[in-house]
Scaffold this active site. Structure first.
Site, PDB file in Angstrom:
ATOM      1  N   ASP A 305      17.649 -33.846 -18.236  1.00 57.66           N
ATOM      2  CA  ASP A 305      16.870 -35.049 -18.556  1.00 57.66           C
ATOM      3  C   ASP A 305      15.655 -35.180 -17.633  1.00 57.66           C
ATOM      4  O   ASP A 305      15.559 -34.504 -16.606  1.00 57.66           O
ATOM      5  CB  ASP A 305      17.791 -36.276 -18.398  1.00 57.66           C
ATOM      6  CG  ASP A 305      17.191 -37.557 -18.966  1.00 57.66           C
ATOM      7  OD1 ASP A 305      16.248 -37.471 -19.769  1.00 57.66           O
ATOM      8  OD2 ASP A 305      17.681 -38.651 -18.608  1.00 57.66           O
ATOM      9  N   GLU A 308      10.001 -34.007 -18.189  1.00 58.80           N
ATOM     10  CA  GLU A 308       8.620 -33.894 -18.711  1.00 58.80           C
ATOM     11  C   GLU A 308       7.641 -33.494 -17.610  1.00 58.80           C
ATOM     12  O   GLU A 308       6.680 -32.788 -17.947  1.00 58.80           O
ATOM     13  CB  GLU A 308       8.204 -35.233 -19.340  1.00 58.80           C
ATOM     14  CG  GLU A 308       8.994 -35.592 -20.587  1.00 58.80           C
ATOM     15  CD  GLU A 308      10.461 -35.998 -20.326  1.00 58.80           C
ATOM     16  OE1 GLU A 308      10.731 -36.493 -19.212  1.00 58.80           O
ATOM     17  OE2 GLU A 308      11.288 -35.811 -21.216  1.00 58.80           O
ATOM     18  N   ASP A 418      15.132 -40.762 -26.628  1.00 59.33           N
ATOM     19  CA  ASP A 418      15.533 -42.174 -26.644  1.00 59.33           C
ATOM     20  C   ASP A 418      15.086 -42.894 -27.904  1.00 59.33           C
ATOM     21  O   ASP A 418      14.153 -43.706 -27.884  1.00 59.33           O
ATOM     22  CB  ASP A 418      14.966 -42.895 -25.418  1.00 59.33           C
ATOM     23  CG  ASP A 418      15.551 -42.342 -24.129  1.00 59.33           C
ATOM     24  OD1 ASP A 418      16.541 -41.591 -24.195  1.00 59.33           O
ATOM     25  OD2 ASP A 418      15.016 -42.670 -23.059  1.00 59.33           O
TER      26      ASP A 418
HETATM   27  O1  MIG Z   1      15.240 -43.421 -17.670  1.00 54.80           O
HETATM   28  O2  MIG Z   1      20.148 -41.104 -17.637  1.00 54.80           O
HETATM   29  O3  MIG Z   1      16.882 -39.943 -22.413  1.00 54.80           O
HETATM   30  O4  MIG Z   1      19.650 -40.214 -22.716  1.00 54.80           O
HETATM   31  O5  MIG Z   1      20.947 -41.990 -20.989  1.00 54.80           O
HETATM   32  C1  MIG Z   1      16.382 -43.240 -18.467  1.00 54.80           C
HETATM   33  C2  MIG Z   1      19.884 -42.300 -18.292  1.00 54.80           C
HETATM   34  C3  MIG Z   1      17.048 -41.951 -18.090  1.00 54.80           C
HETATM   35  C4  MIG Z   1      16.972 -41.069 -20.335  1.00 54.80           C
HETATM   36  C5  MIG Z   1      17.711 -40.248 -21.328  1.00 54.80           C
HETATM   37  C6  MIG Z   1      18.944 -40.979 -21.775  1.00 54.80           C
HETATM   38  C7  MIG Z   1      19.818 -41.259 -20.576  1.00 54.80           C
HETATM   39  C8  MIG Z   1      19.033 -42.056 -19.539  1.00 54.80           C
HETATM   40  N1  MIG Z   1      17.804 -41.353 -19.172  1.00 54.80           N
END
Ligand code: MIG
Length: 664
Positions: A305, A308, A418
Site C-alpha cells: 500500500d 505511489e 479506495d
Molecule cells: O491512508 O491501511 O488503500 O485499503 O485499508 C489509508 C489503511 C491507508 C489505504 C488503502 C486501504 C487501507 C488503508 N490505506
C-alpha cells in the site's frame, strides 16, 4: 507488428521484456512536435480503449486523463489520476492500432476533452519511447503488446478464494472472530487480511506484540482452517532510533535523498518516514529480503500500500503552510482568506511539488523523483517478488499492489484502490477490468461492498454477484464505516450462496485465468473485441466477456428488478440462486430485458459452450475437480487447465482435461 519510436533520451522503465524493431521514420498516425505532444484526429465513430486503472468508461473518449500514480480515494467522473499509470491505448475505427507511451513521468491523455474530435497526448519531457502496434483486430494487437511486456503474474490458486478484510481489525481476537463467524455460517473463506494495525506503530516488518502476541501461532491455527493471513506492507519507513529497517536504510544509503543528499523526509501513517529507493537495485534487494520476517511466521501473501508513494505532508511545506496560515488566522479571517487557508491545508496531501524534492540513485546517477514517479510502486512490488522467489522458491506468493506501471503486472496484481460503497462503483470497477487486462494486470478486483462510506445490504449482494467473477475477490472496508463482514447482514444466507457459487466456479475461473496468462490474452474483454463487426457491441459499456465461455451482466443500480442486456449472438441465460439451484434459457441475439431478483445471479454462457462447476467447499484447498459438471450447451466440451496451484512454473505441470457435457 510492433515498431518502436524513440524521442530524446528515454529512461529505461523495464516495462517491456522483448526488443521491438526501432524505426527511424516518422511516427505514424500522430502529429508530433519538439515538446512531447502527440496529436491525432479522431473520427466520429472511433473508440479509444485502454489506460488501465482509470475512471470513466470502456471507451475513454471525452475526458482528460493524467498518468500520475496518486493516492486518490475520490474515484468520480471529475478525477484525472488514480493509483496506476497504464499508458497503453487502442484506437479502433477508421484506423486500428495500439500505442504504448513508455514514459515514467507525468503523461496526459486528452482524448476529446479540449477538442471533441482530437486526441492529444503530452509527455512532460520529450524523452520517451512510443510503440505502435498494428494487427488484425483488438485482440491480436493486445496479444502482441502483452508478449512485448512479458507474462502476467500468476498467484497461487488459494488467492482465488474469498477474502475478508477490514481496516480496523485490532488484534488477534478480531481475526479469530472473523474466522469463527464464517465457519458458523458455513461460508467459505480462504484469507483474512491484516491492515496497518497489526504493526508496531506502523513500522513495516514488525508485529505489535500486545495485540498479536503470537502471530506465528495465529497463522498456523488459521492454516489448519484453510485460511491464509495476508498482511499489508506500506512504502514509508518510520524514522525511529533502534528500528533495524530504518537504521540499515540510513547506513547503506537505501533511502531517497533530497537535493542536499540527506535522506528525504515525508510523513505518512508512521509519522515522519524515509522512502526506500526502489529504483536502486541494491535497495530493492535489501527491502525484499525483509519480507522473510513475516514468511518465517508462515505468511504467504502480502499487499503493498501507499506506494505511489503517498505523502501526507513534508516538513518544509507544513512549516510554510503554518506560517502563511498564521498570517491569515491572526487577523479576523475573511472569506477569501478562509478559502486560501483550507486550500493550503488540503493541498498538503500528495502535493505535486513534493515529488520534485527527492531523488533516486539509479546506477550511480541521481534522478529526480517526479521524472520517474510512476515507477515507484512497480519497483516496490518487484522488490518483494524477486526476493520471495529466492526466499520461498517452492511456491508462489500472493502479491498485489496499489500503485503500478506497466511491467508491474509481471510481479503482482493490483487492487482497484479506495472505492466507495456506491452503486456506480460496481460499474466503475467493471469498466476498468478490460483495460487492466490489456495492460497485463489479470489478477485484480475491487474492494467488494465498497471501501469508503456505509454499504447497504442490497449493494453488498449485488456487489458479490459481480465480484464473484473477478480473480481477486475481497471484501474490504475503511475504518469508521459500517461493518460489512457478511454475517452482519440479514440476507447473510443469500450472500453465503453467492460465495458458494464462487467456489464452485473457481476451477473454471482459475483455468481461464491461466489460459489468459500463459497465452498473453485478456480474461475480461469488451463485447466488441470478440464481435468486431457487430455495431451494437461497440456501444456496450456494462457487460463483459469473461474467458472464452461467459458473458457477465451485473446489476449495478439500486432497486433494479432486472436490467437490459444485449446479446451479440444467441446465448444461454443462467439464473442462479445456489450453485445447484438454477434455471437456464436460450435467448436469441438482440436486446432483452432480464428480470432479476436480489438474491439471484444472472450470467450468460456463449453459444455451443459450457463451463465446469464443482461442488463448493469451505476453502480452495479442498476443491475436488472430480466433482466437476458441465453447465451449458448440450454436447459441448470444456477444456480445463489445472496445475498444482502453487509451483512457480505452471507450464511445467500443466494438465488438460476435456470435460464433456452431461444432461442437466
Ligand atoms: O491512508 O491501511 O488503500 O485499503 O485499508 C489509508 C489503511 C491507508 C489505504 C488503502 C486501504 C487501507 C488503508 N490505506
Amino acid at each position: 507488428m510492433i515498431k518502436k519510436y524513440i524521442f530524446g533520451n528515454p529512461f529505461p522503465t523495464h516495462a517491456t521484456v522483448e526488443n521491438a524493431e526501432i524505426c527511424n521514420h516518422k511516427l505514424p498516425y500522430f502529429k508530433t512536435d519538439e515538446n512531447g505532444n502527440f496529436t491525432l484526429n479522431l473520427d466520429e465513430n472511433d473508440i479509444v480503449y485502454g489506460l488501465g486503472e482509470q475512471i470513466r468508461g470502456i471507451n475513454k473518449r471525452g475526458w482528460k486523463y493524467v498518468s500520475w500514480c496518486s493516492d486518490n480515494p475520490d474515484h468520480h467522473e471529475d478525477t484525472h489520476s488514480l493509483y496506476g499509470a497504464h499508458n497503453f491505448i487502442i484506437v479502433s475505427g477508421k484506423e486500428l492500432f495500439g500505442a504504448f507511451f513508455d514514459y515514467p513521468g507525468r503523461l496526459t491523455f486528452d482524448i476529446g476533452y479540449t477538442k471533441i474530435n482530437e486526441m492529444s497526448v503530452h509527455a512532460e519531457r520529450n524523452n520517451l519511447a512510443v510503440y505502435i502496434i498494428t494487427g488484425e483486430n483488438e485482440k491480436d494487437i493486445t496479444k502482441q503488446f502483452r508478449r512485448l511486456i512479458g507474462r502476467s503474474y500468476i498467484p497461487p490458486m488459494w488467492a482465488f478464494g474469498y477474502g475478508q478484510s477490514r481496516w480496523g481489525y485490532q488484534n488477534e481476537q478480531d481475526i479469530r472472530i472473523v474466522a469463527e463467524k464464517y465457519k458458523e455460517r458455513e461460508i467459505p473463506l480462504d484469507s483474512i487480511y491484516l491492515d496497518i494495525d497489526y504493526m508496531e506503530r506502523y513500522k513495516d516488518f514488525t508485529v505489535d506484540k500486545n495485540r498479536f502476541p503470537d502471530l506465528e501461532k495465529l497463522t498456523a491455527d488459521m492454516k489448519t482452517q484453510g485460511i491464509h493471513l495476508v498482511p499489508i506492507i506500506d512504502a514509508g519507513i518510520k524514522i525511529e532510533e533502534g528500528y533495524d529497517v530504518y537504521e540499515e536504510g540510513v547506513k547503506n544509503n537505501y533511502f531517497c535523498k533530497n537535493e542536499n543528499m540527506e535522506d528525504f523526509v515525508g510523513a505518512v501513517w508512521p509519522g515522519r518516514v524515509h522512502f526506500p529507493d526502489f529504483l536502486n537495485s541494491d535497495a530493492r534487494e535489501w527491502f525484499g529480503g525483509k519480507y522473510s520476517a513475516l514468511t518465517e511466521l508462515g505468511i504467504d501473501g502480502f499487499w503493498n500500500d501507499m506506494n505511489e508513494p503517498a505523502i501526507f505532508y513534508t516538513d518544509d511545506r507544513l512549516a510554510d503552510t503554518l506560517k502563511k496560515n498564521d498570517s491569515l488566522t491572526s487577523k479576523n479571517m475573511g472569506i477569501d482568506e478562509y478559502f486560501i487557508f483550507t486550500g493550503m491545508v488540503a493541498g498538503l496531501n500528495g502535493n505535486v511539488g513534493d515529488y520534485d524534492k527527492f531523488y533516486h540513485n539509479v546506477d550511480g546517477q541521481m534522478i529526480k523523483h517526479s521524472e520517474v514517479h510512476n515507477l515507484y510502486g512497480m519497483n516496490m512490488t518487484r522488490s518483494a517478488f524477486e526476493a520471495l522467489q529466492k526466499i520461498q522458491p517452492e511456491k508462489r506468493t500472493l502479491f498485489f499492489s496499489r500503485a503500478s506501471y506497466i511491467g508491474a503486472h509481471r510481479y503482482g496484481g493490483v487492487w482497484q484502490g479506495d472505492n466507495k460503497s456506491w452503486w456506480s462503483h460496481i460499474l466503475q470497477s467493471m469498466q476498468q477490468l478490460p483495460a487492466l487486462n490489456m495492460a497485463g494486470f489479470l489478477f485484480t478486483g475491487a474492494d467488494t461492498g465498497g471501501f469508503g462510506c456505509d454499504t447497504t445490504e442490497d449493494l453488498m449482494l449485488r456487489w458479490l454477484q459481480y465480484s464473484l467473477f473477478t480473480p481477486l475477490f475481497r471484501n474490504h472496508a475503511a475504518a469508521g464505516t459500517r461493518e460489512q463482514e457478511l454475517y452482519h447482514f440479514s440476507t447473510v444466507e443469500a450472500m453465503g450462496e453467492m460465495i458458494k457459487i464462487r467456489y464452485s466456479l473457481i476451477p473454471y475461473l482459475y483455468s481461464e485465468f491461466l489460459k489468459a496468462a500463459l497465452n498473453d490474452e485478456m480474461l475480461f474483454r469488451p463485447l466488441s473485441f470478440d464481435f468486431a463487426n457487430d455495431e451494437d457491441s461497440r456501444n456496450i459499456e456494462d457487460q463483459l466477456l469473461l474467458g472464452n465461455e461467459l458473458m457477465i451482466t451485473p446489476i449495478y443500480k439500486q432497486n433494479a428488478n432486472g436490467r437490459y442486456v444485449y446479446l451479440p449472438e444467441e446465448m444461454m441465460l443462467v439464473r442462479m440462486k445456489k450453485h445447484d439451484d438454477f434455471k437456464t434459457e436460450i435467448l436469441p441475439k438482440g436486446h432483452h430485458y432480464i428480470p432479476c431478483k436480489l438474491n439471484e445471479l444472472i450470467f450468460f454462457i456463449r453459444k455451443d459452450k459450457a463451463i465446469a462447476m464443482c461442488t463448493p467447499v469451505d476453502c480452495t484447498e479442498k476443491i475436488d475437480i472430480g466433482t466437476a459438471k458441465l453447465l451449458g450447451y448440450q454436447g459441448s466440451t470444456y477444456t480445463l487447465y489445472k496445475d498444482d496451484g502453487i509451483s512457480h512454473d505452471p507450464k511445467g505441470s500443466l494438465e488438460i482435461s476435456v470435460l464433456k457435457t452431461v444432461d442437466i
